[in-house]
Design a protein around this motif. Sequence first.
Motif, mmCIF file in Angstrom:
data_model
loop_
_atom_site.group_PDB
_atom_site.id
_atom_site.type_symbol
_atom_site.label_atom_id
_atom_site.label_comp_id
_atom_site.label_asym_id
_atom_site.label_seq_id
_atom_site.Cartn_x
_atom_site.Cartn_y
_atom_site.Cartn_z
ATOM 1 N N THR A 9 0.816 -1.218 0.000
ATOM 2 C CA THR A 9 0.000 0.000 0.000
ATOM 3 C C THR A 9 0.845 1.262 0.000
ATOM 4 O O THR A 9 0.332 2.341 -0.315
ATOM 5 N N ALA A 10 2.132 1.149 0.336
ATOM 6 C CA ALA A 10 2.988 2.335 0.397
ATOM 7 C C ALA A 10 3.014 3.072 -0.935
ATOM 8 O O ALA A 10 3.042 4.315 -0.973
ATOM 9 N N LEU A 11 2.991 2.325 -2.042
ATOM 10 C CA LEU A 11 2.995 2.964 -3.365
ATOM 11 C C LEU A 11 1.781 3.868 -3.519
ATOM 12 O O LEU A 11 1.880 5.009 -3.999
ATOM 13 N N TYR A 12 0.619 3.370 -3.081
ATOM 14 C CA TYR A 12 -0.611 4.134 -3.253
ATOM 15 C C TYR A 12 -0.742 5.254 -2.230
ATOM 16 O O TYR A 12 -1.438 6.242 -2.467
ATOM 17 N N VAL A 13 -0.066 5.103 -1.092
ATOM 18 C CA VAL A 13 0.020 6.223 -0.149
ATOM 19 C C VAL A 13 0.764 7.383 -0.815
ATOM 20 O O VAL A 13 0.376 8.548 -0.694
ATOM 21 N N GLY A 14 1.834 7.046 -1.528
ATOM 22 C CA GLY A 14 2.576 8.065 -2.262
ATOM 23 C C GLY A 14 1.736 8.736 -3.334
ATOM 24 O O GLY A 14 1.751 9.967 -3.478
ATOM 25 N N VAL A 15 0.970 7.929 -4.085
ATOM 26 C CA VAL A 15 0.076 8.470 -5.116
ATOM 27 C C VAL A 15 -0.958 9.389 -4.491
ATOM 28 O O VAL A 15 -1.194 10.513 -4.962
ATOM 29 N N PHE A 16 -1.582 8.910 -3.408
ATOM 30 C CA PHE A 16 -2.647 9.663 -2.743
ATOM 31 C C PHE A 16 -2.119 10.973 -2.168
ATOM 32 O O PHE A 16 -2.726 12.039 -2.349
ATOM 33 N N GLY A 17 -1.006 10.906 -1.457
ATOM 34 C CA GLY A 17 -0.459 12.099 -0.830
ATOM 35 C C GLY A 17 -0.030 13.147 -1.837
ATOM 36 O O GLY A 17 -0.217 14.355 -1.618
ATOM 37 N N MET A 18 0.539 12.699 -2.949
ATOM 38 C CA MET A 18 1.040 13.629 -3.961
ATOM 39 C C MET A 18 -0.092 14.384 -4.651
ATOM 40 O O MET A 18 0.110 15.510 -5.140
ATOM 41 N N MET A 19 -1.284 13.810 -4.665
ATOM 42 C CA MET A 19 -2.410 14.445 -5.356
ATOM 43 C C MET A 19 -2.733 15.828 -4.801
ATOM 44 O O MET A 19 -3.284 16.665 -5.506
ATOM 45 N N PHE A 20 -2.407 16.074 -3.530
ATOM 46 C CA PHE A 20 -2.724 17.355 -2.906
ATOM 47 C C PHE A 20 -1.710 18.444 -3.266
ATOM 48 O O PHE A 20 -1.911 19.607 -2.923
ATOM 49 N N PHE A 21 -0.632 18.065 -3.965
ATOM 50 C CA PHE A 21 0.425 19.033 -4.289
ATOM 51 C C PHE A 21 0.665 19.195 -5.791
ATOM 52 O O PHE A 21 1.319 20.144 -6.204
ATOM 53 N N VAL A 22 0.154 18.246 -6.592
ATOM 54 C CA VAL A 22 0.527 18.231 -8.017
ATOM 55 C C VAL A 22 0.115 19.504 -8.750
ATOM 56 O O VAL A 22 0.860 20.000 -9.602
#
Length: 394
Positions: free
Chosen positions: A55-68
């Motif tokens: 799930t760490a990969l998707y945590v990275g995807v999810f978290g990055m969405m707020f900054f992209v």
Amino acid sequence: MLTARRTTTSPAWQFAILIAVVMITGLSQGLLLPLLTIFLERMGVPSDINGLNATALYVGVFGMMFFVERILIKVGFKRMLLGGMIAVTIAMLLFPLIPSMGFWIVLRLIVGMGDSALHYATQLWAVSISPADRRGRNISLYGMAYGVGFSLGPLGINLLKINDAAPFIVTAVLFVIVMAIAWWMLPDRKADASTGMEQPPQRYRRSYQWAWFALMPAMLFGYMEASMNSGFPVYAMRLGMGEASISYLLPFFGLGGLILQLPLGILSDRWNRKAVLMICGIIGGLVFIFIPMAGDNTWMLLILFMLAGGFVGSFFSLGLAYAADILPKAYLPSANMLASLHFSIGSLLGPYLAGMGIKYISIGSIFYILACFFIVFSVMGFKFRGTIRTATDS
């Protein structure tokens, strides 16, 4: 300087390069999930911890969405795209050097953040250079390119016969090649902070209120994709199946989705999109129930994978299309953002719930849970009216 390179002004060439970028991104994701799952299973890591690591990969995807969005406005399309590719490439080369579960969690976070930046930049770039009369076709090609890459990714498991580091090195080399082409040929595009579209008040709440059923397929698709690619290798290895069988079977799941994506899209255009989603959910759910009954029969699994992938592999795009049918045009950007959040949430839950089910229920529970989710979704459709909204609704 990036601008000193021989960049192309042709939208067709730019789109072709973006397609290559998204295809190699899909390939890396399709390979990384099952590959690291196999390594952790070899190490004797429990299935629930194995899934949690994924799930760490998707945590990275999810978290990055707020900054992209802010990053894109600041650095532009090309620099954001190249930055994402560099992050993924470096992480890929570091995976085999330090075989540590804790270190891999950090690397998966980096890959997820890089993939999120890549997808955001390439998708918006592809939309901006596509003429209105070909925009739908181009976005479909974009989605199919990712699907092809994701389906081909597990084949890289066969490179383990050469060396455990071989799949990572080959993937990194492919990234470097595509990155060099993008750096040399793509122009340095800037992003405008304004969307150019009026943003209605309470757009997120109303999008949910009016189109909640159409937004759910994104979560189901994310859950299915992540749980299958992280959970099936554990399931197969515990049945005594070899790594080669895993690498050949997983692509057929994606292949089924690619084969039926266009026919289902055409059918939903001509008939009833809600009904197509409900019927596909029921059929896909029933197919998932039959998968554990096939045991380690490779040919039966191949057929069932193609059927399941065929009927539910288009859920993300069909759901977005249904949301576009229901919502006013001004609400569509908000609906797309909500669908992306749903996809990320489903992707986060998939590996962990699959691992928990294998450990505490049965090895076949990964498919029973999927069946339950898709069938329940279809039944919920009977309660959803799907009223078409206009800009004057409040």
